[in-house]
Design a protein around this motif. Structure first.
Motif, short mmCIF file in Angstrom:
data_model
loop_
_atom_site.label_atom_id
_atom_site.label_comp_id
_atom_site.label_asym_id
_atom_site.label_seq_id
_atom_site.Cartn_x
_atom_site.Cartn_y
_atom_site.Cartn_z
N THR A 42 0.83 -1.20 0.00
CA THR A 42 0.00 0.00 0.00
C THR A 42 0.86 1.25 0.00
OG1 THR A 42 -1.73 -1.18 1.20
CG2 THR A 42 -1.84 1.21 1.24
N GLN A 43 1.92 1.26 0.81
CA GLN A 43 2.82 2.41 0.86
C GLN A 43 3.51 2.63 -0.49
OE1 GLN A 43 5.38 1.23 4.11
NE2 GLN A 43 4.47 2.78 5.43
N ILE A 44 3.93 1.56 -1.11
CA ILE A 44 4.61 1.67 -2.40
C ILE A 44 3.63 2.18 -3.46
CG2 ILE A 44 5.83 0.43 -4.23
CD1 ILE A 44 6.76 -1.54 -1.98
N GLY A 45 2.42 1.66 -3.47
CA GLY A 45 1.40 2.11 -4.42
C GLY A 45 1.06 3.57 -4.23
N GLU A 46 0.94 4.00 -2.98
CA GLU A 46 0.66 5.41 -2.71
C GLU A 46 1.83 6.29 -3.13
OE1 GLU A 46 -0.38 5.56 1.44
OE2 GLU A 46 -2.31 4.59 1.08
N ALA A 47 3.06 5.82 -2.90
CA ALA A 47 4.25 6.56 -3.33
C ALA A 47 4.26 6.69 -4.84
CB ALA A 47 5.51 5.86 -2.83
N ALA A 48 3.96 5.61 -5.54
CA ALA A 48 3.92 5.65 -7.00
C ALA A 48 2.87 6.64 -7.48
CB ALA A 48 3.63 4.25 -7.55
N TRP A 79 3.59 9.91 -9.74
CA TRP A 79 2.91 10.11 -11.02
C TRP A 79 2.29 11.51 -11.05
CZ3 TRP A 79 -1.64 11.40 -13.24
CH2 TRP A 79 -1.81 11.07 -14.58
N GLN A 80 1.63 11.90 -9.96
CA GLN A 80 1.00 13.22 -9.90
C GLN A 80 2.04 14.33 -10.01
OE1 GLN A 80 -1.17 12.94 -6.23
NE2 GLN A 80 -2.99 12.07 -7.23
N TYR A 81 3.17 14.16 -9.35
CA TYR A 81 4.24 15.16 -9.42
C TYR A 81 4.75 15.29 -10.86
CZ TYR A 81 8.58 17.65 -8.56
OH TYR A 81 9.59 18.58 -8.60
N LEU A 82 5.03 14.17 -11.49
CA LEU A 82 5.54 14.20 -12.87
C LEU A 82 4.51 14.77 -13.83
CD1 LEU A 82 7.43 10.79 -12.88
CD2 LEU A 82 8.46 13.09 -12.90
N ALA A 83 3.24 14.49 -13.60
CA ALA A 83 2.18 15.04 -14.45
C ALA A 83 2.10 16.55 -14.31
CB ALA A 83 0.83 14.40 -14.09
N ALA A 84 2.36 17.06 -13.12
CA ALA A 84 2.27 18.49 -12.87
C ALA A 84 3.52 19.24 -13.30
CB ALA A 84 1.99 18.75 -11.39
N ARG A 99 12.19 15.14 -3.11
CA ARG A 99 11.92 16.40 -2.40
C ARG A 99 10.54 16.96 -2.75
NH1 ARG A 99 17.86 19.22 -2.95
NH2 ARG A 99 18.86 17.93 -1.35
N GLY A 100 10.18 16.87 -4.01
CA GLY A 100 8.90 17.42 -4.45
C GLY A 100 7.70 16.66 -3.93
N THR A 101 7.88 15.38 -3.67
CA THR A 101 6.77 14.56 -3.17
C THR A 101 6.85 14.35 -1.67
OG1 THR A 101 8.03 12.54 -3.58
CG2 THR A 101 6.52 13.28 -5.33
N THR A 102 7.95 14.75 -1.06
CA THR A 102 8.23 14.56 0.37
C THR A 102 8.13 13.09 0.80
OG1 THR A 102 5.99 15.05 1.16
CG2 THR A 102 7.51 16.92 0.95
N LEU A 103 8.48 12.19 -0.11
CA LEU A 103 8.47 10.77 0.20
C LEU A 103 9.74 10.38 0.95
CD1 LEU A 103 7.25 9.37 -3.22
CD2 LEU A 103 6.00 9.28 -1.08
N LEU A 104 9.65 9.33 1.73
CA LEU A 104 10.84 8.77 2.36
C LEU A 104 11.79 8.29 1.27
CD1 LEU A 104 9.22 6.63 5.19
CD2 LEU A 104 10.33 8.86 5.43
N VAL A 136 11.17 5.99 -2.79
CA VAL A 136 11.31 6.52 -4.16
C VAL A 136 11.71 5.43 -5.16
CG1 VAL A 136 12.52 8.17 -5.62
CG2 VAL A 136 11.69 8.87 -3.38
N PRO A 137 12.77 4.65 -4.91
CA PRO A 137 13.11 3.62 -5.91
C PRO A 137 12.03 2.54 -6.03
CG PRO A 137 14.64 3.54 -4.05
CD PRO A 137 13.77 4.74 -3.86
N MET A 138 11.32 2.28 -4.94
CA MET A 138 10.23 1.30 -5.02
C MET A 138 9.10 1.83 -5.89
SD MET A 138 9.98 -0.02 -1.11
CE MET A 138 11.45 -0.21 -0.13
N GLY A 139 8.78 3.12 -5.74
CA GLY A 139 7.75 3.74 -6.57
C GLY A 139 8.15 3.79 -8.03
#
Length: 72
Positions: A3-9, A13-18, A29-34, A38-41
């Motif tokens: 679930t965490q990986i899917g939410e990170a992905a 995706w939303q960041y890259l789309a924007a 940094r832009g997504t504030t993910l751990l 990031v590599p899992m996403g």
């Protein structure tokens, strides 16, 4: 963990789309993910063919695959 990986992905995706193509550090940094998510996403999106890799002047950027990008 899936679930965490899917939410990170999804956030990636939303960041890259924007904002368009980004380096891994910009994406983190832009997504504030751990950092570990990031590599899992990236793997998740790449496996679903939603992510492309673009090399510009020796720098590897991540971008949405043209078929995955939102309509303009």
């Amino acid at each position: 963990m899936d679930t965490q990986i899917g939410e990170a992905a999804g956030r990636m995706w939303q960041y890259l789309a924007a904002y368009g193509a980004a380096m891994l550090l910009q994406l983190q940094r832009g997504t504030t993910l751990l950092e570990r998510l990031v590599p899992m996403g990236v793997g998740w999106l790449a496996r679903e063919v939603k992510l492309g890799f673009v090399q510009e002047r020796g720098v590897l950027n991540l971008a949405l695959h043209p078929l995955s990008a939102p309509p303009a």
